[in-house]
Design a protein around this motif. Structure first.
Motif, PDB file in Angstrom:
ATOM      1  N   SER A  88     -61.905 -27.017  72.549  1.00  0.00           N
ATOM      2  CA  SER A  88     -61.179 -28.165  73.070  1.00  0.00           C
ATOM      3  C   SER A  88     -60.925 -27.973  74.561  1.00  0.00           C
ATOM      4  CB  SER A  88     -59.839 -28.327  72.342  1.00  0.00           C
ATOM      5  OG  SER A  88     -60.053 -28.627  70.987  1.00  0.00           O
ATOM      6  N   TYR A  89     -61.061 -29.071  75.299  1.00  0.00           N
ATOM      7  CA  TYR A  89     -60.856 -28.995  76.739  1.00  0.00           C
ATOM      8  C   TYR A  89     -59.366 -29.020  77.024  1.00  0.00           C
ATOM      9  CZ  TYR A  89     -62.092 -29.458  81.631  1.00  0.00           C
ATOM     10  OH  TYR A  89     -62.258 -29.220  82.974  1.00  0.00           O
ATOM     11  N   TYR A  90     -58.919 -28.076  77.845  1.00  0.00           N
ATOM     12  CA  TYR A  90     -57.508 -28.066  78.238  1.00  0.00           C
ATOM     13  C   TYR A  90     -57.404 -27.549  79.658  1.00  0.00           C
ATOM     14  CZ  TYR A  90     -56.798 -22.968  78.052  1.00  0.00           C
ATOM     15  OH  TYR A  90     -56.828 -21.617  78.311  1.00  0.00           O
ATOM     16  N   GLU A  91     -56.273 -27.810  80.278  1.00  0.00           N
ATOM     17  CA  GLU A  91     -55.968 -27.290  81.601  1.00  0.00           C
ATOM     18  C   GLU A  91     -54.489 -26.941  81.651  1.00  0.00           C
ATOM     19  OE1 GLU A  91     -57.060 -26.156  84.304  1.00  0.00           O
ATOM     20  OE2 GLU A  91     -59.189 -26.489  83.927  1.00  0.00           O
ATOM     21  N   SER A  92     -54.104 -26.227  82.682  1.00  0.00           N
ATOM     22  CA  SER A  92     -52.693 -25.918  82.887  1.00  0.00           C
ATOM     23  C   SER A  92     -52.402 -25.858  84.381  1.00  0.00           C
ATOM     24  CB  SER A  92     -52.328 -24.581  82.236  1.00  0.00           C
ATOM     25  OG  SER A  92     -52.945 -23.500  82.911  1.00  0.00           O
ATOM     26  N   THR A  93     -51.155 -26.087  84.712  1.00  0.00           N
ATOM     27  CA  THR A  93     -50.722 -25.998  86.108  1.00  0.00           C
ATOM     28  C   THR A  93     -49.395 -25.266  86.173  1.00  0.00           C
ATOM     29  OG1 THR A  93     -49.506 -28.091  85.990  1.00  0.00           O
ATOM     30  CG2 THR A  93     -51.801 -28.192  86.734  1.00  0.00           C
ATOM     31  N   THR A 114     -59.570 -29.079  92.693  1.00  0.00           N
ATOM     32  CA  THR A 114     -60.912 -29.581  92.439  1.00  0.00           C
ATOM     33  C   THR A 114     -60.941 -30.417  91.160  1.00  0.00           C
ATOM     34  OG1 THR A 114     -61.449 -27.465  91.374  1.00  0.00           O
ATOM     35  CG2 THR A 114     -62.089 -27.745  93.667  1.00  0.00           C
ATOM     36  N   GLY A 115     -61.988 -31.258  91.065  1.00  0.00           N
ATOM     37  CA  GLY A 115     -61.981 -32.345  90.099  1.00  0.00           C
ATOM     38  C   GLY A 115     -61.909 -31.965  88.644  1.00  0.00           C
ATOM     39  N   PHE A 116     -62.527 -30.852  88.223  1.00  0.00           N
ATOM     40  CA  PHE A 116     -62.555 -30.564  86.791  1.00  0.00           C
ATOM     41  C   PHE A 116     -61.173 -30.276  86.225  1.00  0.00           C
ATOM     42  CE2 PHE A 116     -62.963 -26.164  88.398  1.00  0.00           C
ATOM     43  CZ  PHE A 116     -62.122 -25.464  87.534  1.00  0.00           C
ATOM     44  N   ARG A 117     -60.205 -29.981  87.101  1.00  0.00           N
ATOM     45  CA  ARG A 117     -58.848 -29.726  86.607  1.00  0.00           C
ATOM     46  C   ARG A 117     -58.064 -31.013  86.405  1.00  0.00           C
ATOM     47  NH1 ARG A 117     -55.334 -27.037  89.312  1.00  0.00           N
ATOM     48  NH2 ARG A 117     -54.418 -26.012  87.497  1.00  0.00           N
ATOM     49  N   GLY A 156     -57.315 -22.510  81.404  1.00  0.00           N
ATOM     50  CA  GLY A 156     -58.098 -23.729  81.253  1.00  0.00           C
ATOM     51  C   GLY A 156     -59.433 -23.444  80.597  1.00  0.00           C
ATOM     52  N   TYR A 157     -60.126 -24.519  80.213  1.00  0.00           N
ATOM     53  CA  TYR A 157     -61.394 -24.347  79.505  1.00  0.00           C
ATOM     54  C   TYR A 157     -62.420 -23.628  80.372  1.00  0.00           C
ATOM     55  CZ  TYR A 157     -65.866 -25.321  77.343  1.00  0.00           C
ATOM     56  OH  TYR A 157     -67.115 -25.173  76.805  1.00  0.00           O
ATOM     57  N   PHE A 158     -62.662 -24.135  81.598  1.00  0.00           N
ATOM     58  CA  PHE A 158     -63.664 -23.501  82.449  1.00  0.00           C
ATOM     59  C   PHE A 158     -63.179 -22.163  82.995  1.00  0.00           C
ATOM     60  CE2 PHE A 158     -65.601 -27.800  82.820  1.00  0.00           C
ATOM     61  CZ  PHE A 158     -66.860 -27.454  82.379  1.00  0.00           C
ATOM     62  N   GLU A 159     -61.872 -22.016  83.132  1.00  0.00           N
ATOM     63  CA  GLU A 159     -61.343 -20.714  83.530  1.00  0.00           C
ATOM     64  C   GLU A 159     -61.620 -19.676  82.442  1.00  0.00           C
ATOM     65  OE1 GLU A 159     -58.537 -23.816  85.393  1.00  0.00           O
ATOM     66  OE2 GLU A 159     -59.892 -23.613  83.682  1.00  0.00           O
ATOM     67  N   ASP A 160     -61.539 -20.093  81.177  1.00  0.00           N
ATOM     68  CA  ASP A 160     -61.770 -19.190  80.052  1.00  0.00           C
ATOM     69  C   ASP A 160     -63.249 -18.896  79.822  1.00  0.00           C
ATOM     70  OD1 ASP A 160     -59.078 -18.972  79.482  1.00  0.00           O
ATOM     71  OD2 ASP A 160     -59.113 -20.418  77.822  1.00  0.00           O
ATOM     72  N   THR A 161     -64.081 -19.923  79.907  1.00  0.00           N
ATOM     73  CA  THR A 161     -65.476 -19.792  79.495  1.00  0.00           C
ATOM     74  C   THR A 161     -66.425 -19.530  80.654  1.00  0.00           C
ATOM     75  OG1 THR A 161     -65.856 -22.189  79.658  1.00  0.00           O
ATOM     76  CG2 THR A 161     -65.082 -21.320  77.532  1.00  0.00           C
ATOM     77  N   ASP A 162     -65.981 -19.773  81.872  1.00  0.00           N
ATOM     78  CA  ASP A 162     -66.823 -19.585  83.050  1.00  0.00           C
ATOM     79  C   ASP A 162     -66.032 -18.754  84.052  1.00  0.00           C
ATOM     80  OD1 ASP A 162     -68.893 -19.843  84.905  1.00  0.00           O
ATOM     81  OD2 ASP A 162     -69.256 -21.935  84.376  1.00  0.00           O
ATOM     82  N   PHE A 163     -66.390 -18.813  85.305  1.00  0.00           N
ATOM     83  CA  PHE A 163     -65.743 -17.982  86.316  1.00  0.00           C
ATOM     84  C   PHE A 163     -65.099 -18.865  87.379  1.00  0.00           C
ATOM     85  CE2 PHE A 163     -69.166 -15.493  84.473  1.00  0.00           C
ATOM     86  CZ  PHE A 163     -68.492 -14.336  84.100  1.00  0.00           C
ATOM     87  N   PHE A 164     -64.051 -19.572  86.951  1.00  0.00           N
ATOM     88  CA  PHE A 164     -63.304 -20.408  87.880  1.00  0.00           C
ATOM     89  C   PHE A 164     -61.843 -19.976  87.884  1.00  0.00           C
ATOM     90  CE2 PHE A 164     -66.933 -23.105  86.943  1.00  0.00           C
ATOM     91  CZ  PHE A 164     -67.279 -23.553  88.209  1.00  0.00           C
ATOM     92  N   ASP A 165     -61.294 -19.925  89.071  1.00  0.00           N
ATOM     93  CA  ASP A 165     -59.893 -19.541  89.223  1.00  0.00           C
ATOM     94  C   ASP A 165     -59.003 -20.713  88.842  1.00  0.00           C
ATOM     95  OD1 ASP A 165     -57.612 -18.216  89.892  1.00  0.00           O
ATOM     96  OD2 ASP A 165     -57.888 -18.381  92.060  1.00  0.00           O
ATOM     97  N   ARG A 166     -57.891 -20.439  88.212  1.00  0.00           N
ATOM     98  CA  ARG A 166     -56.906 -21.481  87.911  1.00  0.00           C
ATOM     99  C   ARG A 166     -56.373 -22.100  89.204  1.00  0.00           C
ATOM    100  NH1 ARG A 166     -50.941 -20.728  86.379  1.00  0.00           N
ATOM    101  NH2 ARG A 166     -50.387 -22.563  85.137  1.00  0.00           N
ATOM    102  N   ASN A 167     -56.271 -21.293  90.233  1.00  0.00           N
ATOM    103  CA  ASN A 167     -55.885 -21.784  91.550  1.00  0.00           C
ATOM    104  C   ASN A 167     -57.140 -22.387  92.214  1.00  0.00           C
ATOM    105  OD1 ASN A 167     -55.408 -22.104  94.278  1.00  0.00           O
ATOM    106  ND2 ASN A 167     -54.124 -20.283  94.455  1.00  0.00           N
ATOM    107  N   GLN A 168     -57.267 -23.696  92.161  1.00  0.00           N
ATOM    108  CA  GLN A 168     -58.433 -24.378  92.707  1.00  0.00           C
ATOM    109  C   GLN A 168     -58.062 -25.191  93.943  1.00  0.00           C
ATOM    110  OE1 GLN A 168     -61.855 -24.658  91.788  1.00  0.00           O
ATOM    111  NE2 GLN A 168     -61.468 -22.800  90.637  1.00  0.00           N
ATOM    112  N   LEU A 169     -57.200 -24.646  94.765  1.00  0.00           N
ATOM    113  CA  LEU A 169     -56.769 -25.349  95.961  1.00  0.00           C
ATOM    114  C   LEU A 169     -57.784 -25.254  97.092  1.00  0.00           C
ATOM    115  CD1 LEU A 169     -53.043 -24.170  95.944  1.00  0.00           C
ATOM    116  CD2 LEU A 169     -54.010 -26.227  94.920  1.00  0.00           C
ATOM    117  N   ILE A 170     -58.807 -24.381  96.918  1.00  0.00           N
ATOM    118  CA  ILE A 170     -59.851 -24.229  97.932  1.00  0.00           C
ATOM    119  C   ILE A 170     -61.206 -24.415  97.274  1.00  0.00           C
ATOM    120  CG2 ILE A 170     -58.607 -22.743  99.513  1.00  0.00           C
ATOM    121  CD1 ILE A 170     -59.805 -20.327  98.171  1.00  0.00           C
TER     122      ILE A 170
END
Length: 505
Positions: free
Chosen positions: A422-427, A465-468, A491-505
């Protein structure tokens, strides 16, 4: 004044070789995931001014922009193979060193008077530079300017790279950050907009590569051992020793790139940890820059653009949920059947229909620029309610630190490009309470959000960034820990790929 080669200048020179080479390779990895350059914020398909892929955009109404990845070879890109998140990690790690190095270098140039080696003190330098160019074309070596270690053409070209191109690459890199670009939106527009900035950043890369190619040729023309000895020893009295040390250094640089590439492909999480230690301390400061964009109805994507008045709706990415529940919501127009749940670590759990969200929103809207992590942009007018207002109604309990958002979308079921889940995100709470963090239910005054853009209700995080900005929103949950949810990365992509939860850059 001696304008020779002091030790700090020689150290900076070698560090810059490392940093720029890593920036180029990781930059190519980032480019490979959206290898098209546009002049317009609306990124209308078929209107790019440059393209570095043979892939064509899918024709299906619903598709994921991830399908446009071009997997550049690890021999070229760092790390290669379409691993955008890891490419971003390396780029930002290297940016930290590169900017620190340049600022230090700039200060030392000023305080030591070495700035004269790059800044002309006479207009005579410019006609002399032209004569020097003619000399090179005639395969003769021009003489250095009196009292200088460079000839006039070298002085101007080195000065341009260090004092013009480098600040420009830093500026255009910074304004690709959603937090910076959307906080200083007037400057973003003054610079030509996000896509012009992205194109300028790419042209800076081309400028570095062109300079490097010409620089190498000139080093050999002037004498490889003679020139490299200056950059190692500070003089050319022992060219064999200096040239040998420099050559060994270049060999070690190649080894460093090979090791970094193989290490990254073998253990991406270790690179992630390195990134978090180096980059997060300064990137977290961007939470102090809430979005405050200045766009209006005339700017939104969907209006006629270009000489032929081409129109392009706000771009979607991803496939809507394929469940009977979601299809029923679509068929019934959402208004009566959709319910947003708000719960978790709050005093007053609640459920809200779209009609109730509209009533609470009281006509609030914002026109904002969407930053896809891959590079495309669109401008949309979103009607909705600030998340901070919903949180005030729900009343987070003491100790609440984060907000989690879950979607109707299941990636394995709905999008064949990705594995299940399931797709999820957090802030963090600070991001959730930013003034333009929105729970949106309408796009571009169309009455609702189209399914491809995340309807009936979606999250908008304008400093990220947009995916969040999670689409097809089902539930909002306030928590006191996000790191115990699934893989614990937020988040989903943070868990399954290599993306930082902090996507301010």
């Amino acid at each position: 004044m001696d304008l020779g080669f002091p030790w700090w200048l020689r150290v900076e020179h070698f560090l810059n070789i490392i940093f720029i080479s890593f920036l180029v390779r990781s930059g190519l990895e980032i480019l490979s995931t959206y290898p098209k350059l546009y002049r317009s914020q609306h990124t209308v398909p078929g209107r790019s001014w440059a393209q570095f892929t043979v892939q064509k955009e899918p024709k299906h109404k619903f598709y994921t922009v991830g399908g446009e990845y071009s997997d550049y070879s690890p021999r070229i890109a760092l790390p290669g193979r379409g691993l955008l998140g890891l490419g971003r990690y390396w780029h930002f790690i290297t940016v930290t060193g590169f900017v620190t190095c340049w600022v230090t270098y700039f200060i030392l140039l000023l305080v030591t008077g070495q700035w004269r080696r790059y800044v002309p003190t006479s207009w005579d330098v410019f006609p002399q530079a032209w004569q020097d160019m003619l000399s090179y074309l005639a395969f003769t070596m021009p003489h250095p300017v009196e009292g200088m270690v460079f000839n006039a053409l070298q002085q101007l070209s080195y000065g341009f790279i260090i004092l013009v191109l480098t600040p420009l690459v830093i500026l255009t890199g910074a304004f690709q950050s959603p937090a910076i670009a959307n906080h200083f939106s007037r400057i973003t527009r003054l610079l030509g907009g996000r896509q012009v900035i992205r194109s300028a950043h790419f042209l800076c890369l081309v400028g570095y590569l062109a300079f490097f190619a010409i620089h190498v040729v000139l080093v050999f023309l002037h004498g490889y051992l003679h020139e490299t000895s200056k950059m190692v020893l500070g003089h050319s009295d022992n060219p064999v020793l200096g040239g040998t040390i420099f050559t060994v250094g270049l060999m070690l640089l190649v080894v460093l790139h090979v090791v970094a590439t193989r290490w990254t492909l073998a253990d991406g999480r270790a690179v992630e940890k390195l990134h978090n230690r180096i980059v997060r301390p300064w990137s977290n400061l961007l939470y102090k820059l809430p979005a405050r964009m200045h766009y209006d109805r005339s700017n939104i994507t969907g209006k006629p653009v270009g000489l032929d008045n081409t129109t392009q709706n706000f771009r979607g990415s991803g496939r809507p949920p394929e469940t009977e529940e979601y299809f029923a919501l679509m068929a019934n127009g959402y208004e009566d059947d959709y319910v947003l749940e708000i719960g978790g670590y709050v005093e007053h759990p609640m459920t809200l229909t779209v009609a109730e969200l509209r009533e609470l929103a009281a006509g609030h809207s914002q026109t904002t620029l969407h930053h896809c992590v891959q590079g495309f942009t669109s401008i949309g007018r979103w009607r909705g309610i600030r998340l901070s207002e919903l949180l005030d109604l729900a009343g987070p309990l003491p100790g609440a630190t984060d907000v989690v958002y879950t979607s109707f979308q299941n990636m394995g079921r709905d999008d064949v490009l990705y594995e299940g889940g399931s797709y999820y995100e957090s802030t963090p709470m600070v991001e959730a309470r930013m003034p333009q963090t929105l729970i949106a239910f309408e796009l571009n005054d169309e009455g609702e959000i189209p399914a491809k853009n995340g309807g009936p209700v979606r999250l908008r995080l304008e400093t990220s960034t947009g995916f969040r900005s999670l689409k097809w929103l089902e539930r909002i949950e306030v928590v006191n820990r996000y790191d115990i949810i699934l893989e614990g990365r937020g988040g989903y992509f943070e868990d399954t790929d290599f993306f930082d939860r902090n996507q301010l850059i």
